[in-house]
Design a protein around this motif. Structure first.
Motif, PDB file in Angstrom:
ATOM      1  N   PRO A   1      23.425 -19.222  21.701  1.00 22.69           N
ATOM      2  CA  PRO A   1      22.839 -18.208  22.593  1.00 22.69           C
ATOM      3  C   PRO A   1      21.316 -18.200  22.484  1.00 22.69           C
ATOM      4  O   PRO A   1      20.749 -18.387  21.410  1.00 22.69           O
ATOM      5  CB  PRO A   1      23.432 -16.889  22.084  1.00 22.69           C
ATOM      6  N   ALA A   2      20.664 -17.985  23.616  1.00 21.20           N
ATOM      7  CA  ALA A   2      19.201 -17.987  23.638  1.00 21.20           C
ATOM      8  C   ALA A   2      18.630 -16.842  22.799  1.00 21.20           C
ATOM      9  O   ALA A   2      17.597 -16.988  22.140  1.00 21.20           O
ATOM     10  CB  ALA A   2      18.696 -17.888  25.071  1.00 21.20           C
ATOM     11  N   GLY A   3      19.302 -15.683  22.801  1.00 24.22           N
ATOM     12  CA  GLY A   3      18.806 -14.540  22.041  1.00 24.22           C
ATOM     13  C   GLY A   3      18.778 -14.795  20.545  1.00 24.22           C
ATOM     14  O   GLY A   3      17.873 -14.322  19.842  1.00 24.22           O
ATOM     15  N   VAL A   4      19.757 -15.536  20.057  1.00 24.21           N
ATOM     16  CA  VAL A   4      19.793 -15.862  18.624  1.00 24.21           C
ATOM     17  C   VAL A   4      18.601 -16.735  18.251  1.00 24.21           C
ATOM     18  O   VAL A   4      17.927 -16.511  17.239  1.00 24.21           O
ATOM     19  CB  VAL A   4      21.118 -16.567  18.268  1.00 24.21           C
TER      20      VAL A   4
ATOM     21  N   ILE B   1      21.716  -8.371   7.642  1.00 24.56           N
ATOM     22  CA  ILE B   1      20.903  -7.704   8.664  1.00 24.56           C
ATOM     23  C   ILE B   1      20.287  -8.719   9.611  1.00 24.56           C
ATOM     24  O   ILE B   1      20.303  -8.527  10.835  1.00 24.56           O
ATOM     25  CB  ILE B   1      19.812  -6.841   7.994  1.00 24.56           C
ATOM     26  N   ARG B   2      19.734  -9.816   9.061  1.00 29.25           N
ATOM     27  CA  ARG B   2      19.114 -10.830   9.919  1.00 29.25           C
ATOM     28  C   ARG B   2      20.148 -11.452  10.851  1.00 29.25           C
ATOM     29  O   ARG B   2      19.889 -11.661  12.041  1.00 29.25           O
ATOM     30  CB  ARG B   2      18.473 -11.932   9.075  1.00 29.25           C
ATOM     31  N   GLU B   3      21.342 -11.738  10.318  1.00 24.00           N
ATOM     32  CA  GLU B   3      22.382 -12.341  11.148  1.00 24.00           C
ATOM     33  C   GLU B   3      22.878 -11.359  12.212  1.00 24.00           C
ATOM     34  O   GLU B   3      23.146 -11.741  13.355  1.00 24.00           O
ATOM     35  CB  GLU B   3      23.537 -12.803  10.265  1.00 24.00           C
ATOM     36  N   THR B   4      22.981 -10.087  11.851  1.00 25.24           N
ATOM     37  CA  THR B   4      23.445  -9.081  12.809  1.00 25.24           C
ATOM     38  C   THR B   4      22.434  -8.887  13.927  1.00 25.24           C
ATOM     39  O   THR B   4      22.801  -8.791  15.107  1.00 25.24           O
ATOM     40  CB  THR B   4      23.695  -7.737  12.094  1.00 25.24           C
ATOM     41  N   ILE B   5      21.155  -8.815  13.573  1.00 23.58           N
ATOM     42  CA  ILE B   5      20.116  -8.660  14.597  1.00 23.58           C
ATOM     43  C   ILE B   5      20.113  -9.846  15.551  1.00 23.58           C
ATOM     44  O   ILE B   5      20.008  -9.692  16.774  1.00 23.58           O
ATOM     45  CB  ILE B   5      18.738  -8.484  13.934  1.00 23.58           C
ATOM     46  N   ALA B   6      20.243 -11.051  14.977  1.00 26.87           N
ATOM     47  CA  ALA B   6      20.290 -12.243  15.823  1.00 26.87           C
ATOM     48  C   ALA B   6      21.505 -12.221  16.748  1.00 26.87           C
ATOM     49  O   ALA B   6      21.416 -12.574  17.925  1.00 26.87           O
ATOM     50  CB  ALA B   6      20.309 -13.500  14.947  1.00 26.87           C
ATOM     51  N   SER B   7      22.653 -11.792  16.228  1.00 24.29           N
ATOM     52  CA  SER B   7      23.862 -11.730  17.044  1.00 24.29           C
ATOM     53  C   SER B   7      23.731 -10.704  18.168  1.00 24.29           C
ATOM     54  O   SER B   7      24.105 -10.968  19.318  1.00 24.29           O
ATOM     55  CB  SER B   7      25.057 -11.389  16.158  1.00 24.29           C
TER      56      SER B   7
END
Length: 222
Positions: free
Chosen positions: A121-124, A197-203
């Motif tokens: 995904p582009a957002g990630v 937290i970093r993985e959740t924000i990216a998701s």
């Protein structure tokens, strides 16, 4: 074994970050060299206050108190000036490091094949390229480099305490292992939570970006 592996991995990551820091290595080296001077000025302030109280105010001997006050003012000004230079220098070098890192990642992303973007995904990717890089910069500027100054401050404080009251200092030091254990447990938990937290924000950002892009595509065909 797992702890040793984690430490080795962290050192490898620091070495990779060093590739972007080495052009401004003189700033970080100057900051490390100046750390003992800053620590000395910071530790001299309570010593001068103690000297003014014990040697002049309590006995009522005011001869020399004026000189101690001027010396204290000079030490405070020097400490403030050196601390400001230290902070500005680290921030300046950290920003330059971030610029080089962003340029490298920008060129790296543009050189990737189209198939790479089809699977992610582009957002990630945007989150990894913006927020995560910013977090690295903050860690270097406010963490790794300032550890040297903090260690010197701790050594200076403990040395002064041993000079003033060795018995009370040794009692305090006996409590240090418990404090170190608590800090280590908190460090491990915070590191794990930070990664989550970093993985959740990216998701979340990836999902949001995909939804917005989907709405735009639907509007084009409606």
């Amino acid at each position: 074994m797992k702890k040793d592996t984690s430490i080795i991995e962290d050192m490898k990551l620091l070495l990779r970050v060093w590739l972007f820091m080495k052009k401004d290595a003189w700033v970080f080296i100057a900051a490390l060299v100046g750390s003992p001077i800053i620590a000395t000025f910071a530790l001299a302030q309570p010593f001068l206050i103690k000297n003014a109280i014990d040697e002049h105010i309590v006995p009522g001997v005011y001869d020399g108190l004026f000189e101690v006050a001027w010396m204290y003012l000079l030490v405070v000004m020097m400490s403030y000036a050196l601390s400001a230079l230290y902070t500005i220098g680290i921030a300046w070098a950290g920003m330059r490091m971030l610029v080089r890192m962003r340029e490298y990642l920008y060129d790296r992303v543009l050189s990737l094949p189209q198939s790479f973007f089809d699977k992610r995904p582009a957002g990630v990717l945007l989150t990894r390229l913006t927020n995560d890089v910013e977090a690295i910069g903050e860690s270097i500027g406010a963490g790794v480099v300032t550890i040297g100054l903090d260690i010197l401050m701790i050594i200076g404080c403990v040395s002064a305490m041993l000079y003033l009251d060795s018995t009370l200092t040794l009692i305090m030091v006996c409590c240090s292992p418990l404090l170190i254990i608590v800090i280590e447990l908190l460090r491990r938990q915070l590191k794990h939570l930070f990664l989550i937290i970093r993985e959740t924000i990216a998701s979340v950002n990836g999902h949001l970006a995909e939804q917005i892009d989907g709405v735009e595509i639907i509007q084009l065909f409606s």
